[in-house]
Scaffold this motif. Structure first.
Motif: not given
Length: 136
Positions: A56-69, A71-77
Motif C-alpha cells: 500500500k505504501l508503494a502505491e502511495m509513493f507512486e501517486r506522489v511520484v506521478k504528482s511530480i510528473k 514515472d516510477l522508473s525515474q525514482a529510487l529508494y
C-alpha cells in the motif's frame, strides 16, 4: 574474500566473534576519500527513508511520484544510512521521509514523516503537497 558477498562475509565475521562496524560519516575522517556510488542514469527522484515503500505504501509513493510528473522508473529508494555513500547531485528531487538531510543539496528537497505516517493523514499529505507545489 573479495569475491564473497558482503552478507556472507558479515556472517563469517559474526561467527568468528569479530565485530563489524560501518562508518556513518566516513567523510569526517581526515585524509579519507569516499568513493561515492553514482545514481542510475534517469533517476530524477531519490527517496531516502528507513521505511521501504512496499504494498500500500508503494502505491502511495507512486501517486506522489506521478504528482511530480515523473514515472516510477525515474525514482529510487535508499535507506537513510546509505545516503552518505551516494552521489546525489544528479537527482532533481531528494525526498527525506522520516529522516533529515545531513547536507545542503542543490536538488529540490522534500521533508516528511515516514510514508506510513503520511498514508491516511490528511495534514501530512497536505504538507507534502505544499512542499511539492512550492517548487512549481
Amino acid at each position: 574474500m573479495a569475491s564473497i558477498s558482503s552478507s556472507i562475509q558479515s556472517q563469517y565475521l559474526h561467527e568468528m566473534g569479530i565485530d563489524q562496524w560501518e562508518l556513518i560519516h566516513p567523510e569526517r575522517l581526515t585524509g579519507y576519500k569516499v568513493d561515492l556510488e553514482v545514481l542510475p542514469e534517469g533517476c530524477k527522484l531519490l527517496l531516502v527513508s528507513d521505511e521501504k515503500p512496499e504494498g500500500k505504501l508503494a502505491e502511495m509513493f507512486e501517486r506522489v511520484v506521478k504528482s511530480i510528473k515523473l514515472d516510477l522508473s525515474q525514482a529510487l529508494y535508499i535507506p537513510s544510512n546509505q545516503f552518505a555513500s551516494i552521489e546525489s547531485d544528479t537527482a532533481d528531487w531528494v525526498w527525506f521521509a522520516g529522516c533529515s538531510s545531513p547536507i545542503k543539496l542543490d536538488a529540490k528537497v522534500l521533508q516528511s514523516p515516514l510514508l506510513s505516517e503520511i498514508d491516511g493523514n490528511n495534514q501530512h499529505r497536505r504538507d507534502l503537497w505544499q512542499q511539492i507545489c512550492a517548487y512549481d
